[in-house]
Structures are given as structure tokens and as C-alpha cells.
Scaffold this active site. Structure first.
Site, mmCIF file in Angstrom:
data_model
loop_
_atom_site.group_PDB
_atom_site.id
_atom_site.type_symbol
_atom_site.label_atom_id
_atom_site.label_comp_id
_atom_site.label_asym_id
_atom_site.label_seq_id
_atom_site.Cartn_x
_atom_site.Cartn_y
_atom_site.Cartn_z
ATOM 1 N N PRO A 1 -13.253 -3.094 11.543
ATOM 2 C CA PRO A 1 -14.271 -3.963 10.939
ATOM 3 C C PRO A 1 -15.248 -4.547 11.956
ATOM 4 O O PRO A 1 -15.081 -4.347 13.155
ATOM 5 C CB PRO A 1 -13.434 -5.089 10.322
ATOM 6 C CG PRO A 1 -12.163 -5.111 11.085
ATOM 7 C CD PRO A 1 -11.924 -3.718 11.573
ATOM 8 N N ASN B 1 -24.229 8.133 9.770
ATOM 9 C CA ASN B 1 -24.291 7.012 8.824
ATOM 10 C C ASN B 1 -25.607 6.255 8.934
ATOM 11 O O ASN B 1 -26.172 5.818 7.929
ATOM 12 C CB ASN B 1 -23.100 6.070 9.032
ATOM 13 C CG ASN B 1 -21.896 6.530 8.231
ATOM 14 O OD1 ASN B 1 -21.995 7.472 7.444
ATOM 15 N ND2 ASN B 1 -20.764 5.891 8.424
ATOM 16 N N CYS C 1 -18.864 1.293 5.198
ATOM 17 C CA CYS C 1 -19.279 1.896 6.474
ATOM 18 C C CYS C 1 -20.713 1.642 6.917
ATOM 19 O O CYS C 1 -20.931 1.331 8.080
ATOM 20 C CB CYS C 1 -19.056 3.402 6.395
ATOM 21 S SG CYS C 1 -17.329 3.819 6.264
ATOM 22 N N LEU D 1 -28.250 8.307 7.118
ATOM 23 C CA LEU D 1 -28.091 8.253 5.651
ATOM 24 C C LEU D 1 -28.592 6.912 5.113
ATOM 25 O O LEU D 1 -29.341 6.853 4.139
ATOM 26 C CB LEU D 1 -26.617 8.452 5.279
ATOM 27 C CG LEU D 1 -26.085 9.871 5.446
ATOM 28 C CD1 LEU D 1 -24.570 9.892 5.318
ATOM 29 C CD2 LEU D 1 -26.713 10.809 4.419
ATOM 30 N N LEU E 1 -21.647 7.692 14.016
ATOM 31 C CA LEU E 1 -22.504 6.510 13.864
ATOM 32 C C LEU E 1 -23.925 6.951 13.512
ATOM 33 O O LEU E 1 -24.585 6.363 12.649
ATOM 34 C CB LEU E 1 -22.530 5.686 15.158
ATOM 35 C CG LEU E 1 -21.226 5.010 15.578
ATOM 36 C CD1 LEU E 1 -21.430 4.229 16.871
ATOM 37 C CD2 LEU E 1 -20.714 4.070 14.496
ATOM 38 N N ARG F 1 0.829 -1.205 0.000
ATOM 39 C CA ARG F 1 0.000 0.000 0.000
ATOM 40 C C ARG F 1 0.868 1.262 0.000
ATOM 41 O O ARG F 1 0.645 2.198 -0.767
ATOM 42 C CB ARG F 1 -0.917 0.001 1.218
ATOM 43 C CG ARG F 1 -2.239 0.602 0.859
ATOM 44 C CD ARG F 1 -3.329 0.347 1.828
ATOM 45 N NE ARG F 1 -4.589 0.392 1.080
ATOM 46 C CZ ARG F 1 -5.778 0.355 1.629
ATOM 47 N NH1 ARG F 1 -5.904 0.233 2.902
ATOM 48 N NH2 ARG F 1 -6.855 0.418 0.873
#
Ligand code: NAI
Length: 480
Positions: free
Chosen positions: A89, A220, A272, A223, A217, A38
Site C-alpha cells: 500500500p 499502470n 492499483c 492506462l 508501474l 481469508r
């Protein structure tokens, strides 16, 4: 010169730090990661992520005040402000598996910061974390501090992939949470001074730590809830003859509701939404709030329902079997203008069709064959763990071919499924496709980007999510 180090050179760490370096020439920014490939990619001409405008920003600053390195400890040791932007995760094993956030990566980063630090530091939570994580991090740092003072801030990131650079240049808000002590307020001010170099002061919001953590949190969840709300309506539109585009336009003109994020689709994806809602659900359960947790769980259930409803439509329309039929999949990324496939609805749709023994020919302008094969063989939630913790050499799925052209994907196919709203799919030559497909030829538009009437004139049988159904589809109802 203020020195910033960011641990985690991913979709958030890379673009965020590149923009800080661009906008704050007097700040030195080092982005570090344990992943050697990466970091090599960040130092090359082929950046590890695709994001419009990112190349230019990186080119302007790299080697001047922006550095990418695997020497994590050196850069953390030298920094005044350490951002932590590692992955968080969903846990796959043990307590809270399938819901709670896995903070292994975060905890090991925090322990490393405590180990290598020789001077006082501000440690910034950039990753999305459960409420009260800062308290745990504070404990790890102070119990191992050797007298060094750490201030923890929560500075969640609100960028959206595909528009990350624009979002960072011109954010709706920057949120900084910190302790309500004089030291905490001083730390907030130091971070505010960085953002204030390009973000108007009234858009930099400061709160206590827990409000900042929970706001991310909550944002999201809100949304994703809008998408699940409109998707739930799309099922009812199909049943009643209403048109979901007309309904969402009418609903969105109410200034209390607003027009954004009301497009019906095959479902939301991305790294997410699902992870953060599951996390919220878990936190509610842990706090003895089962009604609240059930409420948010429903947002995910509708999303899963929408994906399986789509698969059922495809199979039911094609005489209840897709066995051995070639189906072209246009788009695999979770949305346009990104190569990111994490939690993309395409994975579940493709797995559903493969379960019915279809042959798939997949085309996406940004996603590689290797990535698609990996996604289709991986267990749920394994994708967000480092490669060495993922299943050993996933076997390729033989019924899947990945091609580099939409016309190649659709040649001899029985059906086309559009799963990502890439602009180029709007201007394809659908007549040319139709001529080279098996008949009857179907288009299942999971993003409502095609002109269904034009496609019908060509001869296609068309399914568009939430739109009045073709007579053909009415006669073949799909039960989810
Ligand atoms: P990512 O998986 O792309 O990047 C995380 C990076 O951290 C990886 O490159 C990994 O190698 C590295 N890493 C893990 N442990 C490390 C350690 N101990 N030392 C050094 N490097 C380490 O993840 P992404 O998408 O950048 O997300 C990061 C966080 O930001 C997550 O909590 C996510 O929920 C949040 N977030 C993500 C957004 C997105 O659009 N992707 C938007 C807003 C927040």
C-alpha cells in the site's frame, strides 16, 4: 514435482495460483496467508473474492495440486519457487507518506523466507513494487541466508479485476525479469518453464530486474493516463457541446492510438492505479526528476477533479443543495464484475454528497453493507492495511442506507447517480423508477450506460458525462 508457494492469498495470489495449478498438473501449488478468515474462505464454497470463472478453476484443482493454508512457514520451507504477492500500500506515515510504497509486508515476508528456508529457492516478486526493490530483498535474503542461495525474479502481474481468469488464461504477455548472471538466467528459465505450459513462447518476455519492475508501474501509469486524458476531454465536451463518445471513437480509430480504455467516466479506481502512480511520482522525486514527477501527478489530479466535478454537477443541478434529499447510488464497486471497492470513485462521490448533507441509499449487486460503511468512514489509504491496523470499529454513517434492490434504492429519491457500469443497470425499468421518485427526477450517469434520450422521454433530467448538456443543466453551471 516442482513445488510453488505463494505468500498472499488476495486478488492476485488467489486467481494467479489457481490458474497455474490448473494449467500445470505436475506442479504443486500452496497459497498461504496470515489471514485466517481469508484462507478459510478459499477453502469454502464462498470464495473471498468475486471473479467470473474463478469458482470453476478453484473447484477443479483444490485438494489435488492446489492448497490454501495458514501454515506459511511449512509451505515456504518446502517450496522451490516462492511467489510474494502481499499488499504494497501507500505509506500513511513517516518519510514519503501519501506517496511512497509501504514495503513493511514485503520485508517481513522476505525475512521469514530467509528464516525458514533450508534449501535454495527462487523468490518471485509478484506484488507491484518500486524499482530496485529486488535489490533490497536480495540484501535481506543474502545477509540472513545461512549459506542458502536465493535468486530474485520480478514477475509483475498484469491481470485486470473482473476479467482476471481470461487475462491469466490468455495474457498479452508474461514478463520475467532477473539478474543477467548464469544463475539469474537459470532462474528465469525455471519460471518460464512453468508459464510455457500454456502461454505461447513469444508472449513470455524476459528482461533485467529493473526493467520488469518499472514496466509494471509504467503500464499502470499509461492506462490511468488514457482515462484521465479522456476525462479531461469530457469536461471540454460539456463546455462546447461536443459528445465525448463521438470524440473518443474518432480518436480511437487512429491505429496508433487504438480504441480501448477511452471511455469517459466519473473517474478510475481500484487498488492499483493511484497507488502505483503515487509510487512512480515518489521515485521520480527521489531521483531528482521533478518535471517527470509533476507530469504523472497530473493524472491523479484530473481523476480527483473528475470526481468533484461530478459531485458539483449533482448539487448545482438540484438547486445548489442536496441537504436531506434522498439520492440513490447505483453501483459502489470500482468497476463491474468485481466486489472490490478499493479506491472506488463511489467513495469520494458519496463523501462529497454526504458533505452536503444528502441522504444516500446505495445498491450494488456485489458489495456488502459492512464494506460500504467501512469505506465511507475510513481515512484515505487506511483501506489497504490489515484490519487490526485500521481505525477501531468505524462508526456507521447514519445518512447512509444500503439496500439490495435498485427500485428500493430509488423509491422516493430525488436523484439517481450511476457510479458502476454493472450490466443490470442498463436494463432497469426506468419508467417504474421515475414513477416512484420525487419530481423533478434526475439521473446522473457517471458511466454513460443509459440511453439518455429515452430517459428524457420518460421525464428525467439527465446528466451524462461529456455529453451535450440538458437546458436545465446549462442554466445551473457547476464550478469545480
Ligand atoms: P490483497 O490485499 O488482496 O492481498 C494481499 C494478501 O497478502 C492479504 O490477504 C494479506 O493478508 C496477505 N499478507 C500480507 N502480509 C503477509 C505476510 N507477511 N505473510 C502472509 N500473507 C501476508 O492484495 P492484491 O490485490 O492481491 O495485491 C497484491 C499485490 O499485487 C499488490 O502489490 C498489488 O499492487 C499487485 N497487483 C494487484 C492487482 C489487482 O488487480 N488487485 C493487479 C496486479 C498487481
Amino acid at each position: 514435482m516442482v513445488k510453488i508457494c505463494c505468500i498472499g492469498a488476495g486478488y492476485v495470489g488467489g486467481p494467479t495460483m489457481a490458474v497455474i495449478a490448473l494449467k500445470c498438473p505436475s506442479v504443486e501449488v500452496a497459497v498461504v496467508d496470515i489471514s485466517v478468515p481469508r484462507i478459510s474462505a478459499w477453502n469454502s464454497d464462498q470464495l473471498p473474492i468475486y471473479e467470473p470463472g474463478l469458482d470453476e478453476v478453484v473447484k477443479q484443482c483444490r485438494g489435488k495440486n492446489l492448497f490454501f493454508s495458514t501454515d506459511v512457514e511449512k509451505h515456504v520451507c518446502e517450496a522451490d519457487i516462492v511467489f510474494v504477492s502481499v499488499n504494497t500500500p501507500t505509506k500513511t506515515r513517516g518519510l514519503g507518506a501519501g506517496k511512497a510504497a509501504d514495503l513493511t509486508y514485503w520485508e517481513s515476508a522476505a525475512r521469514m523466507i530467509a528464516d525458514v528456508s533450508k534449501s535454495d529457492k527462487i523468490v518471485v516478486e509478484k506484488s507491484t513494487v518500486p524499482v530496485k526493490t529486488a535489490e533490497a530483498i536480495e540484501k535481506i535474503l543474502t545477509h540472513n541466508s545461512k549459506g542458502i542461495k536465493f535468486q530474485i525474479l520480478s514477475n509483475p502481474e498484469f491481470l485486470a479485476e473482473g476479467t482476471a481468469i481470461q487475462d491469466l488464461f490468455n495474457p498479452d504477455r508474461v514478463l520475467i525479469g532477473g539478474r543477467e548472471t548464469p544463475e539469474g538466467q537459470k532462474a528465469i528459465q525455471a519460471l518460464k518453464d512453468v508459464y510455457a505450459q500454456w502461454v505461447p513462447e513469444n508472449r513470455i518476455l524476459t528482461t533485467n530486474l529493473w526493467s520488469a519492475e518499472l514496466s509494471k508501474l509504467a503500464a499502470n501509469a499509461f492506462l490511468a493516463q488514457r482515462i484521465s486524458s479522456v476525462n479531461a476531454m469530457s469536461a471540454l465536451c460539456e463546455a462546447t457541446g461536443a459528445d465525448v463518445a463521438q470524440v473518443s471513437f474518432a480518436v480511437g480509430t487512429d491505429s496508433r492510438i487504438g480504441p480501448k480504455f477511452l471511455n469517459a467516466s466519473v473517474g478510475f479506481g481500484g487498488s492499483c492505479f493511484q497507488k502505483d502512480i503515487l509510487n512512480l511520482v515518489y521515485i521520480c522525486e527521489c531521483n531528482g526528476l521533478p518535471e517527470v514527477s509533476e507530469y504523472w501527478k497530473q493524472v491523479i489530479k484530473i481523476n480527483d477533479y473528475q470526481k468533484s466535478r461530478f459531485v458539483n454537477r449533482v448539487v448545482a443541478s438540484m438547486f445548489n443543495t442536496v441537504a436531506n434529499k434522498k439520492i440513490a447510488i447505483l453501483g459502489f464497486a470500482f468497476k463491474k464484475d468485481t466486489g472490490d471497492t478499493r479506491e472506488t470513485p463511489a467513495i469520494d462521490v458519496c463523501k462529497g454528497l454526504l458533505g452536503d448533507k444528502a441522504r444516500l441509499s446505495i445498491y450494488d449487486p456485489q458489495v456488502t453493507e459492512d464494506q460500504i460503511q467501512r469505506d465511507l468512514t475510513m481515512n484515505k489509504f487506511d483501506w489497504d492495511h490489515p484490519l487490526h491496523l485500521q481505525p477501531m470499529s468505524p462508526t456507521t454513517v447514519k445518512q447512509v442506507s444500503v439496500v439490495w434492490d435498485a427500485y428500493e434504492a430509488t423509491r422516493d429519491a430525488h436523484a439517481v447517480c450511476i457510479l458502476t457500469e454493472w450490466d443490470e443497470f442498463k436494463s432497469l425499468d426506468y419508467q417504474r423508477m421515475y414513477d416512484n421518485m420525487q419530481k423533478p427526477a434526475f439521473v446522473f450517469d457517471g458511466r454513460n450506460i443509459t440511453n439518455a434520450n429515452k430517459l428524457r422521454e420518460i421525464g428525467f433530467i439527465v446528466y451524462s458525462i461529456g455529453k451535450p448538456l440538458d437546458a436545465w443543466l446549462k442554466d445551473m453551471p457547476a464550478v469545480a
